[in-house]
Design an enzyme around this catalytic site. Sequence first.
Site, PDB file in Angstrom:
ATOM      1  N   LYS A   1      59.470 -99.975  -7.129  1.00 24.90           N
ATOM      2  CA  LYS A   1      58.198-100.712  -7.077  1.00 24.90           C
ATOM      3  C   LYS A   1      58.414-102.164  -6.652  1.00 24.90           C
ATOM      4  O   LYS A   1      57.485-102.886  -6.347  1.00 24.90           O
ATOM      5  CB  LYS A   1      57.490-100.639  -8.427  1.00 24.90           C
ATOM      6  CG  LYS A   1      57.059 -99.208  -8.798  1.00 24.90           C
ATOM      7  CD  LYS A   1      56.456 -99.150 -10.192  1.00 24.90           C
ATOM      8  CE  LYS A   1      56.149 -97.746 -10.669  1.00 24.90           C
ATOM      9  NZ  LYS A   1      54.889 -97.185 -10.127  1.00 24.90           N
TER      10      LYS A   1
ATOM     11  N   HIS B   1      53.997 -85.420  -8.696  1.00 27.98           N
ATOM     12  CA  HIS B   1      53.718 -86.865  -8.732  1.00 27.98           C
ATOM     13  C   HIS B   1      54.890 -87.726  -8.289  1.00 27.98           C
ATOM     14  O   HIS B   1      54.857 -88.941  -8.507  1.00 27.98           O
ATOM     15  CB  HIS B   1      53.335 -87.309 -10.146  1.00 27.98           C
ATOM     16  CG  HIS B   1      52.062 -86.716 -10.657  1.00 27.98           C
ATOM     17  ND1 HIS B   1      50.834 -87.347 -10.538  1.00 27.98           N
ATOM     18  CD2 HIS B   1      51.816 -85.550 -11.285  1.00 27.98           C
ATOM     19  CE1 HIS B   1      49.903 -86.592 -11.087  1.00 27.98           C
ATOM     20  NE2 HIS B   1      50.470 -85.485 -11.558  1.00 27.98           N
TER      21      HIS B   1
ATOM     22  N   THR C   1      47.652 -95.932  -8.571  1.00 28.91           N
ATOM     23  CA  THR C   1      46.229 -95.935  -8.912  1.00 28.91           C
ATOM     24  C   THR C   1      45.816 -97.348  -9.335  1.00 28.91           C
ATOM     25  O   THR C   1      44.642 -97.703  -9.244  1.00 28.91           O
ATOM     26  CB  THR C   1      45.920 -94.951 -10.052  1.00 28.91           C
ATOM     27  OG1 THR C   1      46.902 -95.117 -11.082  1.00 28.91           O
ATOM     28  CG2 THR C   1      45.939 -93.514  -9.565  1.00 28.91           C
TER      29      THR C   1
ATOM     30  N   LYS D   1      52.510-102.873 -13.561  1.00 32.28           N
ATOM     31  CA  LYS D   1      52.878-101.460 -13.424  1.00 32.28           C
ATOM     32  C   LYS D   1      54.215-101.281 -14.119  1.00 32.28           C
ATOM     33  O   LYS D   1      54.841-102.270 -14.517  1.00 32.28           O
ATOM     34  CB  LYS D   1      52.975-101.064 -11.950  1.00 32.28           C
ATOM     35  CG  LYS D   1      53.813-102.034 -11.087  1.00 32.28           C
ATOM     36  CD  LYS D   1      53.890-101.592  -9.644  1.00 32.28           C
ATOM     37  CE  LYS D   1      52.696-101.952  -8.803  1.00 32.28           C
ATOM     38  NZ  LYS D   1      51.958-100.858  -8.258  1.00 32.28           N
TER      39      LYS D   1
END
Length: 835
Positions: free
Chosen positions: A574, A377, A676, A568
Amino acid sequence: MKVQNKVVSSAVRDDGPSSSLHFKTNAETIRENIIHHLMSFQGRDPERSGAVDISKALSYTMRDLMVEKWIATQKTFYAKKKKRVYYLSLEFLIGRSLLNSVINLGIMDEVKKAVADLGYDLSEICDEEEDAGLGNGGLGRLAACFMDSIATLKIPAYGYGIRYEYGLFYQQLVDGNQVETPDNWLRYGTAWAFDRRVPVFPVKFYGHVTTYQDDKGNYRAQWVNTKDVMAMPCDMLIPGYRNDHVINMRLWTARASRELDLSYFGQGNYIAAVESKVSSETISKVLYPPDHNLAGQELRLKQQYFFVAATFQDIMRRYKKKNETFDAFPDHVAVQLNDTHPAIAIPELMRLLLDEEGIGWEKAWDITVRTFAYTNHTLMPEALERWTVELLGKVLPRHLQIIYEINHRFLETVAQKYPNDGNKLRKLSIIEEDGGKKVRMAHLAIVGSHSVNGVAALHTKLLQTRLFHDFDKFYPGKFNSKTNGITPRRWLLQANPELADLISKNLGFAWITNLDELRNLEAHAGKKTFRKRWSDIKRANKVRLADYIFKETQVTVDPDSMFDVQVKRIHEYKRQLLNALHLIYLYHHILRNPGTNVPPRTAIFAGKAAPSYWRAKLIIKLITSIAEVVNNDPRIANRLKVVFLPNYNVSQAEIIMPAADLSEQISTAGTEASGTGNMKFSLNGALTIGTLDGANIEIREEVGEENFFLFGMTAEEAEYEKLNPSRSPMQICEQNRDVYNIIESLRNGSFARGDKALFQPLADSLLDQYDPYLLMLDLESYLNCQNKVNEAFLDQDNWTKMAILNVARMGKFSTDRTIKEYSEEIWGILVEEEQ
Ligand code: NBX
Ligand code: IMP
């Protein structure tokens, strides 16, 4: 604080509830069962019970219905001698279960009526439930979505993990700073878990290894003088969507091996006996938040082995009920490793086969490799797990020996293929030699599995070409891609009931289990009345979120403004900071151009930072500081609002996703494995502003480039820039006045009540020519793209059209599709198509 105000859907199929053996599912019986639970189990007077009591009693009532379906499901596994799948994960981010179970059991109308007869509204009852937050973020939530799809597709599978007493920490904001407090989710018990007394298994730690000769004269290893902890199972049931199929997650709790260790009593040391008991039980106490620099804590390693060892005893117990030998093991058992967290299972299965079952190495290894599959991942090298040889050897001495032997034999095969290539051996070795010996768990997982998969196409490609390039060359065909998904049951049917209703009225119900059916919405995007209904629903969802924001933060936001959302985990890659820079730009722009026609915007953030990640925490402080300035500046006249919602979790996400207009997916290309959240937004009709990273690429391919706001470098360009920078951040600053002003405002204390030092580290990282996340290099492209977003938002009707097309084209991103691929391509189990 409880999440509330959920509208409960009637968007379920109207063909009546599914059958039940012992428990009837009409409203009258459900109501009686609620009362029965209130009295018999909770000792409450039904006339004096509140929403909390009813919530629990209703949960028990739902669990009753699921138990008998679970028993029937398990019996069919045995009857049909099915191959079983074991999904091993240190995390399952389930959230709440009550509304989900009502929906999946197909008894919404009956339950609503039963609850109404008792004087309550179902949404109010559902809001009483505590989230099961047994995960950190995407990886844990993916495991939960997988469970829903596995149950819905009737795959004979189990989730295995740990029943943490404390889930992911609770986040509060104190003066705009993150403060962590424990998430004591089991404080009042949970109705969903069955704490079982059997099977209970011992798990060994420490000790040492001796050898002995068995009765056939073979040398066998024995792991002795261990300290043992008991593993007790706790089952949580997962119902499939209206298919009478119920599977379980088995979560292990640590218990002292005997009530108290008697040897201490011999020494008259009662307190030491109690302390030893307490220390065993800490193993399942708390979920580890991911550390951006993994510290290699002993307790974390013990958690991993604890749950793996218990799980394999359970797997073996079940296998041995029907099988005499281990020859057919991989034909009956598939084990999926959710990242390397459970990868110690590979040497554990070897140990069981070699030491306990007396099988020879080659055969044991063949069985092991055919059993395991590993999902990666992350692309971030610093996030790959490595345990020092010293620690592993102390806690699990026999496993360290086995790992060395696996590595020895593996490197022999490498040397055969690449003779005289010491560098190759060093790169591929399971043991990292330089700077203190470490076991590379990803290498162990690759060598010990027949399948290694990434979670989006780009991610897999980068695993194959960068991180694990040599492995891909060495094992052609072992690497494969399984693009992530989300379950449409929770993320549309449950979270956005009005939209689900509108879709079902126009398309029927097939989309719920066949998300490709959404494609038929395309035909409706051109209809004015449909678009009107659509935007009315979006607005209602925005009002719901606005109310929630007010309740949580006392900030008033305008439901007609653009809801621009980034929710998130907070991490530099990010790039929440990039988003913040745009907000500073917008603030400056509105101040300088009071007559500007940019649409009003509400920027919404939520997410937790790892407790030790000070830079991520400083980014939270920056966002809350920008909020304080912008929200209270009368010159802005409500054209920009900034909100940071505390304690992001699954239930909060269920309120946020349906209300978003714009989804921020702005990671540096080549850093986000998949994402996701990006799928949850798009499935609820938000448009995405994003980079060509992770699953964004596939989302854009599906929805069409004209319905996606793209900016920034590609993964290749980013990689190239890092090595051969075309411009320095400083040059960009000097050439662009707007950019200069943004950076300057971080340094002059404008957002820090005059404190010039507070955000200096963020300014420094932006101007650092080695910034690994390349914020400055993507900033201008991002600002330009946000301008395009503004223009597009001014044409509301066209925006709605684009939103409808986004939803219509999201079929690929159902975990039903993902799980079918795992099942058929990795586990070797054909998914039966429903009639
Ligand atoms: O897994 C996430 C990735 O960052 C996402 O891109 C991806 O979509 C998602 C599902 O595949 N990874 C993730 O959530 N990792 C963790 O939470 C994590 C937990 C513990 C740990 C390291 C990472 N030690
Ligand atoms: P386990 O697979 O042994 O964990 O058992 C789970 C459930 O499956 C049990 O509670 C039983 O309902 C059912 N079950 C267990 N063993 C058998 C069997 O041999 N035949 C049919 N059903 C079984």
